[in-house]
Each structure stands twice: as structure tokens, then as C-alpha cells.
Write a protein that holds these residues in place. Structure first.
Motif, PDB file in Angstrom:
ATOM      1  N   LEU A 154     -98.654 -25.499   3.463  1.00  0.00           N
ATOM      2  CA  LEU A 154     -97.930 -26.115   4.568  1.00  0.00           C
ATOM      3  C   LEU A 154     -96.494 -25.630   4.518  1.00  0.00           C
ATOM      4  N   LEU A 155     -95.903 -25.362   5.683  1.00  0.00           N
ATOM      5  CA  LEU A 155     -94.489 -24.976   5.713  1.00  0.00           C
ATOM      6  C   LEU A 155     -93.664 -26.123   6.297  1.00  0.00           C
ATOM      7  N   PRO A 156     -92.432 -26.297   5.813  1.00  0.00           N
ATOM      8  CA  PRO A 156     -91.619 -27.386   6.364  1.00  0.00           C
ATOM      9  C   PRO A 156     -91.166 -27.071   7.788  1.00  0.00           C
ATOM     10  N   LYS A 157     -91.446 -27.974   8.704  1.00  0.00           N
ATOM     11  CA  LYS A 157     -91.110 -27.751  10.113  1.00  0.00           C
ATOM     12  C   LYS A 157     -90.461 -28.980  10.696  1.00  0.00           C
ATOM     13  N   THR A 158     -89.715 -28.758  11.769  1.00  0.00           N
ATOM     14  CA  THR A 158     -89.204 -29.890  12.524  1.00  0.00           C
ATOM     15  C   THR A 158     -90.377 -30.490  13.288  1.00  0.00           C
ATOM     16  N   ARG A 159     -90.156 -31.654  13.847  1.00  0.00           N
ATOM     17  CA  ARG A 159     -91.246 -32.274  14.589  1.00  0.00           C
ATOM     18  C   ARG A 159     -91.590 -31.507  15.843  1.00  0.00           C
ATOM     19  N   SER A 160     -90.723 -30.595  16.257  1.00  0.00           N
ATOM     20  CA  SER A 160     -91.089 -29.777  17.405  1.00  0.00           C
ATOM     21  C   SER A 160     -91.769 -28.495  16.956  1.00  0.00           C
ATOM     22  N   GLY A 161     -92.097 -28.398  15.665  1.00  0.00           N
ATOM     23  CA  GLY A 161     -92.880 -27.261  15.209  1.00  0.00           C
ATOM     24  C   GLY A 161     -92.066 -26.043  14.818  1.00  0.00           C
ATOM     25  N   LYS A 162     -90.761 -26.219  14.596  1.00  0.00           N
ATOM     26  CA  LYS A 162     -89.951 -25.065  14.214  1.00  0.00           C
ATOM     27  C   LYS A 162     -89.727 -25.047  12.714  1.00  0.00           C
ATOM     28  N   LEU A 163     -89.727 -23.862  12.169  1.00  0.00           N
ATOM     29  CA  LEU A 163     -89.510 -23.721  10.736  1.00  0.00           C
ATOM     30  C   LEU A 163     -88.116 -24.177  10.335  1.00  0.00           C
ATOM     31  N   LEU A 164     -88.044 -24.945   9.259  1.00  0.00           N
ATOM     32  CA  LEU A 164     -86.733 -25.352   8.750  1.00  0.00           C
ATOM     33  C   LEU A 164     -86.280 -24.340   7.706  1.00  0.00           C
ATOM     34  N   ARG A 165     -85.828 -23.188   8.190  1.00  0.00           N
ATOM     35  CA  ARG A 165     -85.478 -22.114   7.272  1.00  0.00           C
ATOM     36  C   ARG A 165     -84.307 -22.460   6.392  1.00  0.00           C
ATOM     37  N   ARG A 166     -83.334 -23.197   6.974  1.00  0.00           N
ATOM     38  CA  ARG A 166     -82.149 -23.472   6.149  1.00  0.00           C
ATOM     39  C   ARG A 166     -82.537 -24.340   4.951  1.00  0.00           C
ATOM     40  N   SER A 167     -83.527 -25.236   5.103  1.00  0.00           N
ATOM     41  CA  SER A 167     -83.962 -26.070   3.984  1.00  0.00           C
ATOM     42  C   SER A 167     -84.735 -25.239   2.969  1.00  0.00           C
ATOM     43  N   LEU A 168     -85.577 -24.346   3.479  1.00  0.00           N
ATOM     44  CA  LEU A 168     -86.330 -23.453   2.582  1.00  0.00           C
ATOM     45  C   LEU A 168     -85.384 -22.612   1.750  1.00  0.00           C
ATOM     46  N   GLN A 169     -84.382 -22.083   2.452  1.00  0.00           N
ATOM     47  CA  GLN A 169     -83.429 -21.225   1.772  1.00  0.00           C
ATOM     48  C   GLN A 169     -82.670 -22.004   0.699  1.00  0.00           C
ATOM     49  N   ALA A 170     -82.272 -23.236   1.045  1.00  0.00           N
ATOM     50  CA  ALA A 170     -81.537 -24.052   0.087  1.00  0.00           C
ATOM     51  C   ALA A 170     -82.396 -24.306  -1.152  1.00  0.00           C
ATOM     52  N   LEU A 171     -83.653 -24.653  -0.934  1.00  0.00           N
ATOM     53  CA  LEU A 171     -84.529 -24.919  -2.078  1.00  0.00           C
ATOM     54  C   LEU A 171     -84.696 -23.666  -2.928  1.00  0.00           C
ATOM     55  N   ALA A 172     -84.881 -22.521  -2.245  1.00  0.00           N
ATOM     56  CA  ALA A 172     -85.094 -21.278  -2.979  1.00  0.00           C
ATOM     57  C   ALA A 172     -83.853 -20.891  -3.776  1.00  0.00           C
ATOM     58  N   GLU A 173     -82.699 -21.360  -3.322  1.00  0.00           N
ATOM     59  CA  GLU A 173     -81.455 -21.067  -4.052  1.00  0.00           C
ATOM     60  C   GLU A 173     -81.072 -22.211  -4.980  1.00  0.00           C
ATOM     61  N   GLY A 174     -81.973 -23.192  -5.102  1.00  0.00           N
ATOM     62  CA  GLY A 174     -81.728 -24.312  -6.007  1.00  0.00           C
ATOM     63  C   GLY A 174     -80.682 -25.290  -5.510  1.00  0.00           C
ATOM     64  N   ARG A 175     -80.472 -25.290  -4.174  1.00  0.00           N
ATOM     65  CA  ARG A 175     -79.497 -26.225  -3.604  1.00  0.00           C
ATOM     66  C   ARG A 175     -80.201 -27.402  -2.958  1.00  0.00           C
ATOM     67  N   ASP A 176     -79.396 -28.368  -2.514  1.00  0.00           N
ATOM     68  CA  ASP A 176     -79.924 -29.527  -1.822  1.00  0.00           C
ATOM     69  C   ASP A 176     -80.413 -29.092  -0.433  1.00  0.00           C
ATOM     70  N   PRO A 177     -81.620 -29.521  -0.018  1.00  0.00           N
ATOM     71  CA  PRO A 177     -82.130 -29.031   1.273  1.00  0.00           C
ATOM     72  C   PRO A 177     -81.415 -29.587   2.503  1.00  0.00           C
ATOM     73  N   GLY A 178     -80.487 -30.512   2.329  1.00  0.00           N
ATOM     74  CA  GLY A 178     -79.691 -30.962   3.483  1.00  0.00           C
ATOM     75  C   GLY A 178     -80.382 -32.026   4.319  1.00  0.00           C
ATOM     76  N   ASP A 179     -79.913 -32.156   5.551  1.00  0.00           N
ATOM     77  CA  ASP A 179     -80.394 -33.203   6.451  1.00  0.00           C
ATOM     78  C   ASP A 179     -81.859 -32.951   6.833  1.00  0.00           C
ATOM     79  N   LEU A 180     -82.732 -33.852   6.444  1.00  0.00           N
ATOM     80  CA  LEU A 180     -84.160 -33.625   6.668  1.00  0.00           C
ATOM     81  C   LEU A 180     -84.784 -34.641   7.607  1.00  0.00           C
ATOM     82  N   THR A 181     -83.929 -35.318   8.388  1.00  0.00           N
ATOM     83  CA  THR A 181     -84.494 -36.386   9.216  1.00  0.00           C
ATOM     84  C   THR A 181     -85.417 -35.860  10.299  1.00  0.00           C
ATOM     85  N   THR A 182     -85.314 -34.577  10.627  1.00  0.00           N
ATOM     86  CA  THR A 182     -86.185 -34.087  11.703  1.00  0.00           C
ATOM     87  C   THR A 182     -87.460 -33.432  11.166  1.00  0.00           C
TER      88      THR A 182
END
Ligand code: ATP
Ligand code: MG
Length: 630
Positions: free
Chosen positions: A586-614
């Protein structure tokens, strides 16, 4: 392409004549004096001095001439309900809703926030607002309390219309406590909340004095006659917040006259939808696609629109095609994500239905990769048309315009600039790109009718956000990378903040994703750039396989990872090769079906994934975390 080229050129070179002609698709209570007022760039006013009403154009004018024609079909595979409203019945329901709103003190210019599932009352509420000149702001039903509270504080609604619950995958999604929490958190709580009780959640908490029951209000207004409030063309029709893929959502403000004309023109020329035909758009009213092509567009065209509450997979993966057969759907509109979901299923589901009524399938919202485009077009044996646009624009910016000319469809490209959009590709220094040169997709203003007139309550943010790409020329930035080939076909390569810089080579995430997707085992993929001490950034891929047994063991995973890397080497060269390919379900997506790349990138860089309410499904992040942990 002689014909579409001429049509397009006229829209750019003689916009007044062009749009004056399109404006005839719409009823005006008072004619406009000027087609466009662009005296205060980049703000554009369309059809200045004209008075019209969206609800009149979507409902009343058809109810007058074809009262018994079906207007809205509400269909739910979640609650097994189905109901068809004729244009006459739709008008009556809209007037009942409008009268109920008025009885709660709502009038012209007041904001009404609509936080609802995909039920007919949600469409009645939108149309009722349009009818009385109230400004609706639809927020996707089921959004977390925090996201909702931010939007309440920005729009400051007098009224919120809601329901106690939504349904998804056969499970109830309770809304009421989210709404109550959001109102508690907000600084500008509404005076009243109008509750549609679906009977899904019997003991929802009523707030005395604030929460009103729609069934009883409606019963008091059964015979209400509520005339349309005629609005000056530039007066706002609604506010809609962008998806929030790249950060804080922006309140897109839409006008009345320009939007009505743009939708009418798009229905005719792009979607080829005629009065008496049926349109099925699989989106949600919480998104721009739902506003333009579930509710307003098809109704303005006098079509029957299908409002579907349900997923593409329940009761089985044939449900969409069953709907097409049963309702003789002529025009269908969906998203690449949804098609990729179906691609993982047995195509026999699609082939058991009679799809002969269907003329076209349109897809929008994210890049439509070549393999998926080719797959769905092959299975359906119908033209599948990619169209590129944004919440901000309200209707397509790039598309094949089949209502004007049957230009050939090419895979992986949303084709040509749509009439009215002086769309160009720019280098970062503000000069124009040559053919085949990658640059930023931008529109030379004025933006055509239907696009955002400003950011709600913040003209400054409108100019600063969208028109500050270069000092000269002042252009509307889409924040997407694109390319145009010699034949004029356009390719969208990803968002400007999605570019990966590998040792000075700038690669679009989209290009790499397309290459990974070229491997037959891969159903879906997300590529992000991850910091690298040597090369600056390196692409990393997260892929979903079609058949999970391909990645059951560590050896299998390593083998497939190598194959995928090789596929990228072969299509783009080793420079684009992902340093790692992680396999997830499963890939992380917004509720409208868009990839949350900035969160993926943050996780891959060991950072906080940020605002995830969507985010749609939190467990997707867990999978990413464990994949990264090995
Ligand atoms: P936010 O602006 O809040 O970050 P968002 O950009 O995801 O959110 P939308 O307006 O729903 O919100 O999405 C528009 C974007 O979706 C486009 O800018 C583009 O990046 C992408 N997009 C839409 N349609 C297509 C398409 N056909 N091909 C490629 N990309 C597309
Ligand atoms: Mg955007």
C-alpha cells in the motif's frame, strides 16, 4: 490538426469573440457588457455586468423544458439504496433545502460549509446555496477534526450541513463527533448545524439550540417556492480548498458566470456530453472533480448524473461496469489511481457487461502512466482520455478535445492546451522552452473563465502564490514540470518540488515512476529523492507488486529489485536508477488518491512525515517504516 488548432487559436487570439460565443450555452438574466476586464492584472473578471445563476442553469432551465428527464441518480452499494430524481423533482428538493437554509438565516454571500457523504442531500445543499447566492465550501466527509477546523476558521460559515455518518467498504464512518470536535477547536463556530439523519448511527449527540434536524425542517417547506438569486458574474459561487498534497490548503474562490460558461463549454467540447445522456464520475463531491463533473457540469449540459457512494471493488470489481450497463452511461470520468486498483483484478469483471453505450473514459488527477493508459484502453476498446488540471483551474488545462476534432490519442500524454489557456512551458529564467525541453508549465494571464478568481479572503496570497514565478513575464504557475514535443503533445513530469537532483541531473519523479511501471510485475510505484552525501540526491522507489508471491522471500525481493533497476537503466539510463526498491502492499495517499510524496521522502530521510491529516490509510505509513527498517 487543422480544426482544433484553429479553434484553440481563436480562443487565444480573439478571446472576446470566442467566449461571447461560448457564453450562449448559458442563460443570462441580464446580458454582460464586457467579456473580460483585465484592467487589474493578474485579476480577471469575466462577463462583466452579466447576471446569472448556477442553479438556474443546472436545474431550472431543464426542469422547465424537460421536467421528467432524469437529472440525478443516487446509487449506494454501501447502503443498497437507489433513487432517481427527475429535473422537476430535483428542483423541488433544492427549493426545500434552500427554504430550510433561509429559515436558519442564510442569505446571499453567507458561507455554508458542507461536510457530507455522497448522498443526494449533499448535491441538494450545493445547488441550494447556488440558488440563494450563498457560498458553499464542501469539505470531504470524514476529514479529521483538525483539517475541518482549519477550513471552518478560514471560511467562517454561518451554517454547516452534515450527516451523522458516511459508509466505506461496508463500514460506518461516524462524522458527528469529528464535526463536534472541529467546531470546538474552531474560533469561528457556525450558528447552526443542519443534520441529515441517515439512520446509520442511532444515538448521535445533538447540541441543543445549534443542531437542527433536516427531515423536520424539510417537512415544513414541502411546497416552498424559492426563486434564484441573480448574481453578477464575478460574485463568488464557492470556495474549495486544494487537496493539500504539498502543504497548507488554499481556499480557491470561484466566480459565477465564468464558471458556468467554462463548464458548459467543457461539457460540449471536451466531454462530448449532450442533454439526455448519462455521465458517471467516480470522484467525491469533496474534490474539484466532484464539483465540476458530478454536480454542476453534467446538469448544466442537461445530462443525467450518477452520484455513486461506494468503492470500485464492492460487491466485486465489476461494479462500475455493471453501472455503465444498467444506466447506459455515455461519459465516464475517473482517476488513474482507481484504474490501477482495477488493473490488479481479473479483467473478466469488465468483460461480462455490455459497455456499448460508453463513448469515452476520462481520467484526471495525477499522471496516467503509459502502461495503465494502454491497459485500460485495450480492455475497454474505447478512447481513454487523460486530462490535466487543478483545483485552481476548475476544468481541464490539457486534454484531447474530441468534441472539436478526433485527434489521435497517444499514451502517457494529456495532449494539447485546452481552449482559453495560453499555456506555455518556461525555463527557470522566464524564457520559453523549445520543443522537447523540460520546463515549468504556466499560463499567460488572463486565466480563462472558470479558474480561481482569487484565494478566499487573501488577494495578496493569490498573487504571491500563483503569479510570482518570474518578475517578468507575470504568469500563472502550475508548479508542475512538463515538456512539449514537436507535434504539440504535452507531458507532465511531476511537481516542481518533486524533482530529484542526482549529481546535477534534474529528474522528474514521474519519469522514473513510468520506467519502474514498465516492469510487468509492478502495479504501482512512488519514487522520491533521498539525500545522498555523494550525489546530492538519489531516487528511491516504493513499489506495489501485482502478485504478492513475487516478493514473498528476501531472495525474491532482491531478484525483483535488480530487475526493476535494470528496467530503469534501459529506459532512462543508469543515472535515474533507484538506489533501492522497497516492496509494500500500500502507498500513502491523500483521500483524493494522490501520493503523499513529501511524507514518503521524509520517512526515507528519517525525518518526521509532517501533517498527515489528509492521509487515507495510516497503515500505509507503517508499511513504509517497516520496509525501510528492512
Ligand atoms: P495542493 O495544491 O494542495 O498541494 P494538489 O495539487 O494535489 O494539492 P489538486 O488541485 O487536486 O491538488 O491536484 C492538481 C495536481 O494534480 C496538478 O498540479 C498535477 O500535479 C496533478 N495532476 C492532475 N491531473 C494530472 C494529469 N492528468 N497528469 C499529471 N498530473 C496531474
Ligand atoms: Mg496543487
Amino acid at each position: 490538426m487543422p480544426r482544433y488548432q484553429d479553434f484553440y487559436r481563436q480562443s487565444i487570439d480573439q478571446p472576446d469573440a470566442f467566449w461571447r460565443e461560448q457564453a450562449r450555452l448559458v442563460d443570462w438574466e441580464h446580458p454582460f457588457d464586457r467579456v473580460c476586464d483585465f484592467s487589474r492584472p493578474p485579476f480577471a473578471k469575466w462577463f462583466v455586468g452579466g447576471r446569472t445563476n448556477l442553479c438556474h442553469n443546472a436545474v431550472d432551465r431543464h426542469a422547465a423544458t424537460r421536467p421528467d428527464a432524469p437529472a440525478l441518480v443516487y446509487l449506494s452499494t454501501e447502503t443498497d439504496q437507489e433513487k432517481t430524481y427527475s429535473y422537476a423533482e430535483l428542483k423541488v428538493e433544492v427549493m426545500r433545502m434552500a427554504a430550510s437554509m433561509k429559515s436558519l438565516g442564510v442569505g446571499k454571500g453567507d458561507r455554508v460549509l458542507i461536510y457530507m457523504p455522497m448522498i443526494a442531500e449533499a448535491a441538494f445543499a450545493m445547488l441550494a446555496c447556488a440558488r440563494i447566492g450563498a457560498i458553499h465550501s464542501v469539505v470531504f466527509g470524514g476529514f479529521a477534526a483538525g483539517s475541518l477546523a482549519t477550513r471552518i476558521d478560514d471560511a467562517k460559515p454561518k451554517l454547516i450541513v452534515s450527516a451523522e455518518a458516511g459508509m466505506r467498504n461496508g463500514k460506518e464512518v461516524p462524522y458527528k463527533h469529528l464535526l463536534d470536535d472541529a467546531i470546538d477547536q474552531s474560533q469561528f463556530p457556525p450558528e447552526k448545524v443542519l443534520m441529515v439523519d441517515r439512520g446509520l448511527h442511532p444515538n448521535w449527540q445533538r447540541v441543543e439550540g445549534r443542531d437542527m434536524d433536516y427531515a423536520s425542517l424539510r417537512a415544513r417547506h414541502l411546497d416552498a417556492q424559492v426563486p434564484c438569486e441573480w448574481l453578477e458574474s464575478s460574485e463568488p459561487s464557492y470556495i474549495l480548498y486544494t487537496s493539500g498534497t504539498t502543504g497548507k490548503p488554499k481556499g480557491v474562490q470561484r466566480d459565477t458566470g465564468g464558471y458556468t460558461v467554462a463548464l458548459a463549454a467543457s461539457m460540449k467540447h471536451i466531454y462530448c456530453g449532450n442533454a439526455g445522456e448519462t455521465m458517471f464520475t467516480t470522484s467525491d463531491i469533496g474534490w474539484v472533480v466532484g464539483h465540476s463533473y458530478i454536480v454542476y457540469g453534467p446538469l448544466i449540459a442537461g445530462m443525467t448524473t450518477i452520484m455513486y457512494e461506494g468503492t470500485p471493488l464492492r460487491p466485486d470489481a465489476g461494479i462500475w461496469w455493471q453501472i455503465v450497463e444498467r444506466f447506459k452511461v455515455n461519459v465516464m470520468f475517473s482517476s488513474p489511481t482507481a484504474v490501477r486498483v482495477l488493473k490488479k483484478q481479473d479483467p473478466a469483471y469488465l468483460h461480462q457487461y455490455d459497455l456499448s453505450s460508453l463513448k469515452h473514459l476520462f481520467l484526471a488527477g495525477e499522471p496516467l502512466d503509459q502502461p495503465t493508459h494502454q491497459w485500460i484502453m485495450g480492455e475497454l476498446n474505447k478512447p481513454v482520455i487523460d486530462n490535466y488540471w487543478q483545483t485552481e483551474t476548475g476544468w481541464p488545462m490539457l486534454s484531447t478535445v474530441r468534441g472539436v476534432e478526433d485527434t489521435p490519442i497517444r499514451f502517457g500524454t494529456p495532449a494539447f492546451p485546452v481552449f482559453g489557456y495560453n499555456l506555455k512551458i518556461f525555463r527557470e529564467d522566464g524564457s520559453e522552452c523549445d520543443a522537447n525541453e523540460k520546463g515549468i508549465v504556466a499560463v499567460v494571464p488572463p486565466l480563462p473563465p472558470g479558474c480561481l478568481s482569487t484565494v478566499w479572503g487573501d488577494d495578496d496570497r493569490f498573487v504571491k502564490t500563483y503569479f510570482s514565478l518570474f518578475k517578468e513575464p507575470q504568469v500563472y504557475s502550475s508548479f508542475d514540470w512538463g515538456i512539449r514535443d514537436e507535434q504539440g503533445y504535452h507531458f507532465i513530469l511531476g511537481r516542481t518540488d518533486d524533482v530529484i537532483n542526482v549529481a546535477g541531473h534534474r529528474l522528474g519523479t514521474r519519469e522514473i515512476e513510468e520506467a519502474v511501471q514498465g516492469h510487468p510485475a509492478i502495479a504501482e510505484v512512488a519514487v522520491v529523492g533521498v539525500q545522498d552525501a555523494v550525489k546530492g540526491q538519489m531516487p528511491v522507489a516504493f513499489a506495489v507488486v501485482k502478485d504478492a508471491s513475487r516478493v514473498a522471500s528476501a531472495e525474491n525481493r532482491t531478484a525483483l529489485e535488480k530487475e526493476v533497476m535494470k528496467a530503469v537503466d534501459e529506459s532512462l539510463g543508469a543515472i535515474a536508477r533507484p538506489s533501492r526498491v522497497y516492496f509494500v502492499n500500500l502507498l500513502p495517499k491523500t483521500r483524493s488518491g494522490k501520493l503523499l510524496r513529501r511524507s514518503l521522502q521524509a520517512l526515507a530521510e528519517g525525518r518526521d512525515p509532517g501533517d498527515l491529516t489528509t492521509i487515507e490509510d495510516q497503515s500505509a505509513l507503517e508499511q513504509i517504516r517497516s520496509a525501510l527498517a528492512g
